[in-house]
Design an enzyme around this catalytic site. Structure first.
Site, PDB file in Angstrom:
ATOM      1  N   GLY B  31       0.832  -1.193   0.000  1.00  0.00           N
ATOM      2  CA  GLY B  31       0.000   0.000   0.000  1.00  0.00           C
ATOM      3  C   GLY B  31       0.863   1.238   0.000  1.00  0.00           C
ATOM      4  O   GLY B  31       1.895   1.281   0.664  1.00  0.00           O
ATOM      5  N   ASN B  32       0.438   2.256  -0.753  1.00  0.00           N
ATOM      6  CA  ASN B  32       1.208   3.475  -0.844  1.00  0.00           C
ATOM      7  C   ASN B  32       0.310   4.621  -1.276  1.00  0.00           C
ATOM      8  O   ASN B  32      -0.687   4.432  -1.963  1.00  0.00           O
ATOM      9  CB  ASN B  32       2.372   3.314  -1.837  1.00  0.00           C
ATOM     10  N   SER B  48       9.799   2.176  -1.724  1.00  0.00           N
ATOM     11  CA  SER B  48       9.432   0.769  -1.919  1.00  0.00           C
ATOM     12  C   SER B  48       9.846  -0.097  -0.726  1.00  0.00           C
ATOM     13  O   SER B  48      10.983   0.003  -0.242  1.00  0.00           O
ATOM     14  CB  SER B  48      10.136   0.252  -3.188  1.00  0.00           C
ATOM     15  N   GLY B  49       8.920  -0.925  -0.261  1.00  0.00           N
ATOM     16  CA  GLY B  49       9.268  -1.953   0.711  1.00  0.00           C
ATOM     17  C   GLY B  49       9.676  -1.498   2.096  1.00  0.00           C
ATOM     18  O   GLY B  49      10.263  -2.261   2.852  1.00  0.00           O
ATOM     19  N   SER B  78       8.266   3.671  -4.512  1.00  0.00           N
ATOM     20  CA  SER B  78       7.356   2.528  -4.670  1.00  0.00           C
ATOM     21  C   SER B  78       7.397   1.981  -6.093  1.00  0.00           C
ATOM     22  O   SER B  78       7.467   2.749  -7.059  1.00  0.00           O
ATOM     23  CB  SER B  78       5.933   2.979  -4.341  1.00  0.00           C
ATOM     24  N   ASP B  80       5.046   0.996  -7.598  1.00  0.00           N
ATOM     25  CA  ASP B  80       3.820   1.447  -8.252  1.00  0.00           C
ATOM     26  C   ASP B  80       3.896   2.900  -8.701  1.00  0.00           C
ATOM     27  O   ASP B  80       2.885   3.458  -9.155  1.00  0.00           O
ATOM     28  CB  ASP B  80       2.628   1.253  -7.308  1.00  0.00           C
ATOM     29  N   HIS B  99      -2.892   3.302  -3.430  1.00  0.00           N
ATOM     30  CA  HIS B  99      -3.019   1.909  -3.860  1.00  0.00           C
ATOM     31  C   HIS B  99      -2.894   1.009  -2.636  1.00  0.00           C
ATOM     32  O   HIS B  99      -1.993   1.185  -1.833  1.00  0.00           O
ATOM     33  CB  HIS B  99      -1.918   1.561  -4.857  1.00  0.00           C
ATOM     34  N   HIS B 101      -3.835  -3.307  -1.100  1.00  0.00           N
ATOM     35  CA  HIS B 101      -4.288  -4.667  -1.387  1.00  0.00           C
ATOM     36  C   HIS B 101      -5.328  -5.068  -0.336  1.00  0.00           C
ATOM     37  O   HIS B 101      -5.283  -6.193   0.187  1.00  0.00           O
ATOM     38  CB  HIS B 101      -3.105  -5.638  -1.399  1.00  0.00           C
ATOM     39  N   ASP B 124     -22.691   7.716  -1.608  1.00  0.00           N
ATOM     40  CA  ASP B 124     -22.175   8.941  -0.991  1.00  0.00           C
ATOM     41  C   ASP B 124     -20.838   9.355  -1.601  1.00  0.00           C
ATOM     42  O   ASP B 124     -20.483  10.536  -1.569  1.00  0.00           O
ATOM     43  CB  ASP B 124     -21.963   8.732   0.521  1.00  0.00           C
ATOM     44  N   HIS B 175      -5.503  -7.655  -9.622  1.00  0.00           N
ATOM     45  CA  HIS B 175      -4.518  -6.923  -8.864  1.00  0.00           C
ATOM     46  C   HIS B 175      -5.208  -6.291  -7.640  1.00  0.00           C
ATOM     47  O   HIS B 175      -5.242  -6.922  -6.595  1.00  0.00           O
ATOM     48  CB  HIS B 175      -3.839  -5.901  -9.790  1.00  0.00           C
ATOM     49  N   TYR B 231     -23.339  18.292   3.227  1.00  0.00           N
ATOM     50  CA  TYR B 231     -22.753  17.399   4.227  1.00  0.00           C
ATOM     51  C   TYR B 231     -21.479  18.017   4.789  1.00  0.00           C
ATOM     52  O   TYR B 231     -20.721  18.641   4.071  1.00  0.00           O
ATOM     53  CB  TYR B 231     -22.417  16.054   3.586  1.00  0.00           C
TER      54      TYR B 231
END
Lengths: 237, 237, 237, 237
Positions: B31-32, B48-49, B78, B80, B99, B101, B124, B175, B231
């Protein structure tokens, strides 16, 4: 004073064991991690039935790789010790082993279904399904049960070290996941990933699973592993 | 000393990355989040990592929007990053990209099913289903894979910035989810919502989903977005 | 200085709102609790879109029961305020109202299925299924949407205060659960229970639900409610 | 000053009760543990309806084993007290009893299905399925309902103490799990395991359950129980 293994190995194995409950993989004392020192011919493993929140480096047990005897430690090692030992003996590249009863991976083991490759989350780590063994025979249960539990995994992978590196885990039928890696930490992270992809696969199957194209899976495994890997940063930074 | 982007942008991107594990969207380092400074022609992204619990502002990487080169930072960005870059280039209104998972959104991506609109929780935020891309072709996987991952999303939305604002997320087949928004924080919150509505949709499908009336969905999207939105409170209070 | 309602009511409403995320019922800022002071003709409610971790007593908004105007407060009240108001006006016994988007209760609302009574966990609190409303019509969505959201619940219960006491909650179709009770705390606890029984019902339906005998359900509802109740201890101890 | 039971028993029962929410088995105040002192003819149990976070040793209630009267304590005991008492009276080996409404175990109880033995996780603790009782009759509900709730369990096990030791738990139809053990701690751990195996069984059934070979199950039960057990370490270490 403990001397059979380095302080660093003990610390790594303790830390990996403590990550089991933190990662939500543990119920009670279920789950154990070991790490090996092949030059010394020993591995370090969690003692049997000790709660994670009182576990210390001194409680870890040092076991002989060649015969499974306790080399150092005041406690009995994990009942699964012989399974770990059989994996170390069969696969030279394995530096650490983890066993858990994480809920979704166990469900696949109980259904005797491999965890299928359904996407990149899986392909990033496992180059193929997480396979499931045959059930142990009455003979395999009667004598050397825990060692034989490792052997059905070894048989499943054809005692192939390359395959063990590419698919660093397996499900023992009606039991649960065993994972391994270059060291204790890697084996634990593979246990975390095994549970994560099992949960995703269960939900995907409920929605209707679709087979992914092989070229996508290959791409993901390659970008994290092998000569052209480009994921991550050097651990020293 | 870092100068390529403002302290505020770095802080926002760090904070949004740290919310990934807190919101239960992360396994390990997956995730990033990134945030863009269009005037400076750069965006800031997670390295990354790197584990979330040791991530600092100094670890973030500043990347050129025009060519993807690293402008500032001592770590590799990353993997990505190119996907983020392709989304920024295609959609002018996007200020941040996330992003993950997360398990339920990935399940829909793996089943290659859009997350359907089943109620107001979804309406919403997303004015329509969260769509799913085609699988990448062998050619798209072979060269520029990560950039092409963004491109299949761009193609899916017809490179339509208005649509990207009304449906701020998509699933890449096999993915997982990519979400975006006016800034890094908004993109992260859309990732949280995407996972929440995916979980609700999974359960609803198990119970037998019923299509909601369009006038109800329109009402909800309108009360949070556009000229007549009523809202929330001004963020300054 | 705030004077429209007592310090105790403000504190109770704040505390009940803060229990929403602690009980795992909230995503982001979704969910709100109110409590009424019928003598003063007002109720206290969460402001719209404010994060729970920065919410203070001063942020709460005091709203007129008769016309919905803001009597006290520097923020806009929850968008769901008119729904709360319509429930207070219809059911004299209601002292507090809670609305959440908890995942399993929403799934039943999205499937437009009532949460069935499958055991004593449910029967301890709800004397019958948690019912689900009709979808709002285009007319009900066009004008006074939030007030009408309360009205479809009122219609569902036949504006019957006794029924509202025996079944302190309902699902609005394609939206989610609204619960109520003698005070704000009770309404929040009914929201927690509504989500718990929805989760249990979902799992039970997956296993094949079996209808429980009515005499068992009656026994459980009676032991916690009404003249012969014998559950719990006086709150003063 | 409290004198009816030892300080150690009170502390153990308090600690076991506090583990219910920590183990994720509790919603609100649902769930209770007791421990018995057979020589003194009493057992110690949680008071009814008291929140775990304010529960103290002084709040626990000491109850007579022979007639169910309160021997010591300023609060009313758990409504389930008579169920605990009936289990103590029927099974001499039982030293502690736990009752929860954990979600997955309740789902099996509501579907009136036993939790099947699908693997070693289950077989390590339960030597057979966790059985489910018949629904209580109108007569059993009308008088002595809570005592009869224990009696349907006693009947289910044929009032067989050996069986109660080998299968330390049961599901009451449309209600939920009751577990027991040599002491309060063991009964609580059996409740944790009962919920864990129920969750695994639910997922396994979704994937298609396969019956495990009996020799594997026997092996696992034997390695933790009986004369040849070799799991764990002495608790004194």
């Amino acid at each position: 004073m403990t001397t059979a293994v380095s302080k660093e190995l003990r610390r790594e194995v303790l830390e990996a064991n403590l990550r089991i409950p933190r990662a939500g993989l543990a119920t009670l004392t279920w789950g154990n991690v070991s790490g090996v020192d092949r030059r010394a011919g020993v591995f370090v493993i969690k003692p049997s039935g000790v709660a994670y929140d009182v576990l210390s480096e001194e409680d870890l047990v040092v076991v002989s790789l060649s015969d499974g005897s306790v080399v150092e430690g005041h406690l009995r090692p994990s009942t699964d010790t012989e399974t770990h030992r059989s994996l170390y003996l069969a696969f030279p590249s394995v530096g650490g082993v983890t066993h858990t009863h994480s809920a979704h991976a166990v469900a696949f083991a109980q259904a005797r279904r491999p965890i299928p490759v359904l996407g990149t989350t899986h392909a990033d780590t496992f180059n193929g399904p997480v396979p499931v063994t045959e059930a142990l025979t009455p003979q395999q249960c009667a004598t050397g049960y825990e060692y034989n539990t490792g052997q059905v995994i070894v048989d499943l992978l054809g005692r192939d070290d390359t395959r063990a590196r590419e698919v660093p885990g397996a499900l023992v039928a009606h039991h649960g996941p065993f994972t391994w890696g270059a060291d204790a930490t890697a084996s634990l992270e593979h246990a975390i990933i095994c549970e994560a992809v099992a949960e995703m696969a269960l939900h995907t199957i409920a929605l209707g699973a679709v087979e992914p194209p092989q070229h996508l899976l290959d791409r993901h495994f390659a970008r994290k592993h092998g000569p052209d890997a480009y994921y991550g940063n050097p651990p020293s930074v």
